[in-house]
Design an enzyme around this catalytic site. Structure first.
Site, mmCIF file in Angstrom:
data_model
loop_
_atom_site.group_PDB
_atom_site.id
_atom_site.type_symbol
_atom_site.label_atom_id
_atom_site.label_comp_id
_atom_site.label_asym_id
_atom_site.label_seq_id
_atom_site.Cartn_x
_atom_site.Cartn_y
_atom_site.Cartn_z
ATOM 1 N N ASP A 198 59.194 90.480 89.908
ATOM 2 C CA ASP A 198 58.536 89.431 89.127
ATOM 3 C C ASP A 198 59.054 89.513 87.690
ATOM 4 O OD1 ASP A 198 56.002 87.874 87.880
ATOM 5 O OD2 ASP A 198 56.076 87.503 90.043
ATOM 6 N N ASP A 199 58.248 89.165 86.733
ATOM 7 C CA ASP A 199 58.657 89.082 85.332
ATOM 8 C C ASP A 199 59.107 90.455 84.793
ATOM 9 O OD1 ASP A 199 59.107 88.002 82.818
ATOM 10 O OD2 ASP A 199 57.082 87.215 82.567
ATOM 11 N N LYS B 183 61.185 82.878 92.669
ATOM 12 C CA LYS B 183 59.902 82.378 92.153
ATOM 13 C C LYS B 183 60.161 81.786 90.785
ATOM 14 C CE LYS B 183 55.373 84.072 90.496
ATOM 15 N NZ LYS B 183 54.458 85.246 90.483
ATOM 16 N N ASP C 193 58.481 80.342 87.625
ATOM 17 C CA ASP C 193 57.227 80.239 86.872
ATOM 18 C C ASP C 193 57.323 79.087 85.868
ATOM 19 O OD1 ASP C 193 54.674 80.922 86.133
ATOM 20 O OD2 ASP C 193 55.125 83.021 85.753
ATOM 21 N N SER D 36 55.806 77.448 90.745
ATOM 22 C CA SER D 36 54.507 77.585 90.090
ATOM 23 C C SER D 36 54.027 76.276 89.465
ATOM 24 C CB SER D 36 54.587 78.668 88.997
ATOM 25 O OG SER D 36 54.950 79.905 89.554
ATOM 26 N N ARG E 251 52.501 77.864 94.013
ATOM 27 C CA ARG E 251 51.248 78.388 93.480
ATOM 28 C C ARG E 251 50.418 77.216 92.961
ATOM 29 N NH1 ARG E 251 50.910 83.025 90.926
ATOM 30 N NH2 ARG E 251 48.896 82.139 90.403
ATOM 31 N N ASP F 18 46.403 83.017 88.526
ATOM 32 C CA ASP F 18 46.820 84.324 89.042
ATOM 33 C C ASP F 18 45.644 85.100 89.622
ATOM 34 O OD1 ASP F 18 49.302 83.756 88.058
ATOM 35 O OD2 ASP F 18 49.308 85.322 86.529
#
Lengths: 434, 434
Positions: free
Chosen positions: B79-80, B156, B158, B190, B215, B219
């Site tokens: 992820d990030d 993913k 975001d 997202s 998404r 979160d």
């Protein structure tokens, strides 16, 4: 009417000095039916869980056989919904004949034969919260005597269906009536919870003189939200509450819900740790027949119990509240020892909290540290910065003792030595401990 | 400026038909770093948990060695906070050189050698949510190509630090750019979560054409409150959401937090059951190195996984909402089977819920029942009243199949047969099952 008030006022005066039963010099420990079993009286469809003789026998057997009794968990307490809907011809409370066919005294004897104690429930008012017969003012004496006749060891006196004036009369009266029976019975008063829990409506000086423990706040539920709500209330009001507790007189934040359905393992450790800091009564309300090993391990932690049961009986306090969501709790203990709990309100990931004993107001010197849940030990100077990793909604709990002292060896529970869990040798700080 | 809008509009038209990667015909499964490890880059002090090569290798080893891969958990997703703060001289994203010294491609190869897949994270905007370099519109093509060059399997994307207009351009553009690389990469958007998750701001028809999953909502955090909040939102909006999901295009209620710190065992079963009903992606975010056996048992439940992975890909719905706090969820499955989940919002004690399959709109007939978490089986007529005992914040989950059908034998996960977990013989209702 005016005369009545005068009579009650003078009774009140007498009863403020009535509780002298010598009981509960450390917070009482045991099992209480309410949170887990409520008012389940459906024995036809739910025979294992309904409020009846067998349920209490089952729990007594577990306390006796699974090592609970030796740790101090000795009370088996009935809550609401045990009684018949009618008093007997002599005006006495009587148990439901189908669910307690042998009567309460038979149950008490079964417990006493196993070194356990029986608690029962009454209500200062016309009815119990569940709608069963209550104990209005004119029934206090007969009910106290009935409980004594049954060889009950503790009475929880709830407060549904009465007003503030009646409670002001009834709670002291019951204290006096229990004492007058000659049978030592612990006395749990729900009174303050019905009056908001705070002065001036609540007189904690008086409560300490007439009750062994008292419920200050609302009922616990099987959820982390409920546990946290209770924790918040008790520590926000710690300046009022901590000073009134001591041997024989305890604030009661309500039952342990460890082993039920709503708490994670970390949250379970948190309840155990903070109930120990608060010198709270430890009444489990769970199913001891099917308890997970994880829950059992937490509830049977000897050092957490030892801290809860410390002979000084000083209720601990929150001493740090960080913006990060980390809070630190502290309780002074016998032998110049103390307990520290590092708690995280966070919901993300373990937080590495850096501090020192000096920052936590410990005096200059070297201290022995015993981590209550990991069982690791270390020696730590007050000036040394350390880092504790605190899980979300979890705790790190330390027993801190001064060098040259006995360490954990003084730990007692229910009058019995349960240590030594920690041998007081001087260790260097082990790698990976902090 | 006006011309620019025209250009993007025509690109948009093209990209609404761009996603044709044939991926994720069942909801993707695997592991994702964010909820458990966040933006922990403190490798000096927290070497086991910081976002770096080793963390993903550790998780890959666990997926490979501990039976996860065979169950379908094949993605290992970064992820990030993985990247350097600067792009390289060619304008490409690059991983932090200290934390990913071998680069991302090396990690991808390690995973591929073990039958696993790599996911990576980017952000439609100037910066990622954690402040790392984002992917503004003019960098979409180069970043898609970089991910393909690294042999990444899923992206993913975001949406921090971009506005609605930019997102409307960027998400379809990235879809097209990923496809243009020629490397099949799953695409997680997202976008809807940044636009409130509901029409008219969110166009689910378009999302289904350009993204494999998206998404919709905020979160997840490591708490029951967060899980329940997400469940509530998704089922309150089920009429909008359920119809847009299907093979290759999934609503994503976010990661599984089972095995972390905030959920009880019952709450963990509830998340697993309802994510299966929702046909949700199953990305665990936990520490597979130290997972409790209880959490593992739930996450590796073959029938729960089988229901989640059902080939029809029909998202289930809440069909009953009782005042008692009991809710019933239903999902139609292949082979005329279905899944039922009985859930309790209560915080007191197990609730005995009485109903019948007829009341739950099942057609006349006899059904085979397999209890997913207790593994008990039974045969049940639609007209027969039954009682399920549902724990507080817990579930009872059933796989329901029609007589004469294969029962659970059709269960596949990640393309592999994982059954039979249930042999389809006709049992009478066993005593104590219901």
């Amino acid at each position: 009417m005016h005369l009545g008030v005068l009579v009650f006022s003078s009774l009140l005066y007498v009863t403020t000095f009535a509780l002298d039963n010598g009981l509960m010099r450390t917070p009482p420990m045991g099992w209480l039916a309410w949170e887990r079993y409520r008012c389940d009286i459906d024995c036809d469809n739910d025979p294992k869980n309904c409020i009846r003789h067998n349920l209490f026998i089952d729990m007594a057997d577990r306390l006796f056989e699974d090592g609970w009794r030796e740790l101090g968990y000795v009370y088996v307490n009935i809550d609401d919904c045990w009684s018949s809907m009618e008093r007997d011809k002599q005006g006495r409370l009587q148990p439901d004949p189908k669910r307690f066919p042998g009567g309460i005294k038979k149950l008490a004897r079964y417990l006493h034969d196993r070194g356990l104690k029986l608690g029962i429930y009454g209500d200062m008012g016309t009815h119990t919260c569940g709608g069963y017969p209550g104990t209005p003012l004119d029934k206090i004496q007969i009910d106290a005597q009935t409980f004594a006749d049954w060889e009950v060891d503790m009475v929880k006196f709830d407060g549904c269906y009465s007003n503030a004036t009646e409670q002001e009369q009834g709670y002291p009266l019951m204290s006096k009536a229990l004492n007058a029976t000659g049978r030592p019975m612990g006395y749990s008063c729900s009174w303050p919870a019905y009056q908001g829990g705070l002065p001036p409506k609540v007189n904690y000086t008086q409560l300490g003189e007439i009750c062994n423990l008292w419920r200050n706040y609302g009922d616990i539920q099987d959820s982390w939200g409920s546990v946290l709500n209770i924790v918040d209330w008790f520590f926000e009001n710690q300046d009022i509450l901590a000073s009134v507790a001591g041997p024989g007189k305890w604030n009661d934040p309500d039952m342990l819900v460890i082993g039920d359905f709503g708490l994670s393992m970390d949250q379970s450790r948190t309840q155990m740790a903070l109930w120990a800091i608060m010198a709270a009564p430890l009444f489990m309300s769970n199913d001891l027949r099917t308890l997970s090993s994880g829950a059992r391990f937490i509830l049977q932690n000897k050092v957490a119990i030892g801290i809860n049961q410390d002979a000084l009986g000083i209720q601990g306090r929150r001493i740090v509240k960080e913006k990060s969501g980390i809070e630190v709790f502290w309780r002074p203990l016998s032998n110049n020892a103390s307990a520290l709990v590092f708690f995280s309100r966070r919901n993300d990931m373990p937080y590495r909290y850096k501090t020192s004993l000096h920052q936590l107001k410990y005096t200059t010197g070297s201290y022995k540290i015993y981590d209550v849940f990991t069982e690791k030990t270390a020696t730590l100077k007050d000036s040394t910065d350390f880092v504790v990793s605190v899980n979300p909604t979890g705790v790190v709990m330390w027993y801190v003792s001064a060098p040259g002292k006995l360490g954990l060896r003084q730990f007692y529970s229910g009058g019995k030595l349960i240590g030594p869990a920690y041998d007081a040798e001087e260790n260097a700080l082990p790698h990976g401990f902090l």
